[in-house]
Write a protein that holds these residues in place. Structure first.
Motif, short mmCIF file in Angstrom:
data_model
loop_
_atom_site.label_atom_id
_atom_site.label_comp_id
_atom_site.label_asym_id
_atom_site.label_seq_id
_atom_site.Cartn_x
_atom_site.Cartn_y
_atom_site.Cartn_z
N ILE A 275 0.85 -1.20 0.00
CA ILE A 275 0.00 0.00 0.00
C ILE A 275 0.89 1.26 0.00
O ILE A 275 0.64 2.21 -0.73
N LYS A 276 1.94 1.19 0.83
CA LYS A 276 2.88 2.32 0.89
C LYS A 276 3.44 2.64 -0.49
O LYS A 276 3.59 3.79 -0.86
N LYS A 277 3.76 1.57 -1.22
CA LYS A 277 4.31 1.74 -2.56
C LYS A 277 3.35 2.51 -3.45
O LYS A 277 3.73 3.42 -4.18
N VAL A 278 2.06 2.12 -3.38
CA VAL A 278 1.04 2.78 -4.19
C VAL A 278 0.90 4.25 -3.75
O VAL A 278 0.80 5.16 -4.59
N MET A 279 0.90 4.48 -2.44
CA MET A 279 0.76 5.84 -1.92
C MET A 279 1.90 6.73 -2.42
O MET A 279 1.70 7.87 -2.81
N THR A 280 3.11 6.15 -2.42
CA THR A 280 4.28 6.90 -2.87
C THR A 280 4.17 7.20 -4.36
O THR A 280 4.42 8.32 -4.80
N LYS A 281 3.74 6.18 -5.10
CA LYS A 281 3.61 6.33 -6.56
C LYS A 281 2.67 7.49 -6.91
O LYS A 281 2.93 8.24 -7.83
N TYR A 282 1.58 7.62 -6.17
CA TYR A 282 0.58 8.65 -6.46
C TYR A 282 0.75 9.89 -5.59
O TYR A 282 -0.14 10.74 -5.53
N SER A 283 1.86 9.96 -4.86
CA SER A 283 2.12 11.08 -3.95
C SER A 283 0.96 11.35 -3.00
O SER A 283 0.56 12.48 -2.80
N ILE A 284 0.41 10.28 -2.45
CA ILE A 284 -0.69 10.41 -1.50
C ILE A 284 -0.12 10.35 -0.08
O ILE A 284 0.78 9.56 0.20
N LYS A 285 -0.64 11.20 0.76
CA LYS A 285 -0.22 11.16 2.16
C LYS A 285 -1.40 10.76 3.04
O LYS A 285 -2.17 11.61 3.47
N PRO A 286 -1.54 9.44 3.29
CA PRO A 286 -2.67 9.01 4.12
C PRO A 286 -2.51 9.52 5.56
O PRO A 286 -1.39 9.74 6.03
N GLY A 287 -3.64 9.72 6.23
CA GLY A 287 -3.59 10.19 7.60
C GLY A 287 -3.05 9.11 8.52
O GLY A 287 -2.39 9.39 9.51
N GLU A 288 -3.38 7.87 8.17
CA GLU A 288 -2.92 6.76 8.98
C GLU A 288 -2.83 5.51 8.11
O GLU A 288 -3.64 5.31 7.22
N LEU A 289 -1.79 4.71 8.33
CA LEU A 289 -1.67 3.44 7.63
C LEU A 289 -1.07 2.44 8.60
O LEU A 289 0.05 2.61 9.07
N ARG A 290 -1.86 1.44 8.95
CA ARG A 290 -1.31 0.43 9.86
C ARG A 290 -1.86 -0.95 9.52
O ARG A 290 -2.75 -1.09 8.68
N HIS A 291 -1.34 -1.96 10.19
CA HIS A 291 -1.79 -3.32 9.96
C HIS A 291 -2.16 -3.96 11.30
O HIS A 291 -1.65 -3.56 12.34
N CYS A 292 -3.04 -4.95 11.25
CA CYS A 292 -3.39 -5.65 12.48
C CYS A 292 -4.05 -6.99 12.14
O CYS A 292 -4.27 -7.30 10.97
N ALA A 293 -4.34 -7.76 13.17
CA ALA A 293 -5.00 -9.04 12.97
C ALA A 293 -6.49 -8.82 12.71
O ALA A 293 -7.07 -7.82 13.15
N VAL A 294 -7.11 -9.76 12.01
CA VAL A 294 -8.53 -9.66 11.69
C VAL A 294 -9.37 -9.51 12.96
O VAL A 294 -10.32 -8.74 13.01
#
Lengths: 102, 161
Positions: free
Chosen positions: A27-46
């Motif tokens: 996801i980070k890669k895509v965000m960088t590609k499109y110069s998007i700065k998400p407010g938050e990006l994290r991962h967790c268990a279902v």
């Protein structure tokens, strides 16, 4: 301004340690590609993501976990991925959801 | 700093198996054995991975026949962060995914995660390896630890950022 700027993104997998982390990287890669700065990006268990999902704008999960996110509410977009490391699939999913401009 | 593949070779966290008639459960057990050997995980650690796949399906099997068996962070029976690398000469059948697509693997990266930073670094490097088709093909053909190192030297992953 990109639609996803400032948005909260979450990546979920069974354990929150392996695949979801890979998803986060992709996801980070895509965000960088499109110069998007998400407010938050994290991962967790279902197990955690299930209840946390409604507080996020977009939730990514491996396809097999989609059932866990059936009742997230109208404000959350859930994007299931077949291949958790595929930035192409993430891009396609976001575009399909109207969250990413061509 | 050494790469994950160099570390796998240094720590002898590798195995090469004859995959004929090997079930995926047995393959997961075998892939964790090098980690068992130096006390990185317990003998039973692999069982948690097997239960997870039984419960959720083979979503840990990715494109290019790569399996990344893993559990959670700090699971029972994990004592050191590490990766068990295994190559099978035959594809191991993991059954079908939720779309009825056949999942098979001949390259295994079995994860043990205790230290967050080390684990994060491992995952980041693995993400790059998994996207490096030439390297994956070379790794699938590896039969010795020297082959692993030669594969990486020939097809290095680009440094990110």
């Amino acid at each position: 301004m990109a639609k996803l700027d400032g948005k909260k993104l979450l990546a979920c997998c069974a354990n929150g340690a392996g695949s979801s982390l890979m998803m986060e990287n992709a996801i980070k890669k895509v965000m960088t590609k499109y110069s998007i700065k998400p407010g938050e990006l994290r991962h967790c268990a279902v197990s955690e993501g299930k209840s946390a999902a409604r507080n996020y704008d977009v939730v990514f999960c491996a396809k097999t976990f989609i059932k866990n996110f059936e009742d997230v509410g109208p404000n959350t977009t859930v994007i299931p991925l077949k291949n958790v490391m595929s930035d192409k699939e993430i891009e396609a999913g976001l575009k399909e959801a109207g969250l990413l401009d061509e | 700093m050494s790469t994950v593949l160099q570390e796998i070779v240094e720590k002898k966290h590798y195995s090469f198996i004859d995959g004929k008639d090997v079930t995926w459960q047995e393959a997961v057990r075998l892939s964790a054995l090098p980690l068992v050997a130096d006390g990185s995980v317990s003998e039973d650690y692999y069982k948690q991975i097997v239960s997870c796949i039984e419960k959720y399906g083979p979503y840990m099997v990715f494109e290019h026949n790569i399996a990344m068996p893993h559990t959670t962070e700090n699971p029972i029976g994990a004592f050191k962060t590490g990766i068990g690398f295994m190559v099978s000469n035959e594809l191991i059948d993991f059954g079908e995914d939720e779309d009825g697509e056949k999942k098979e693997a001949n390259i295994f990266f079995t994860l043990s995660s205790v230290n967050s930073d080390e684990h994060m670094n491992n995952i980041q490097q693995l993400s790059q390896i998994f996207c490096n088709d030439e390297l994956i093909d070379a790794l699938a053909a590896a039969r010795t630890p020297e082959d692993i190192l030669a594969a990486e030297e020939k097809y290095p992953c680009e440094e990110e950022d």
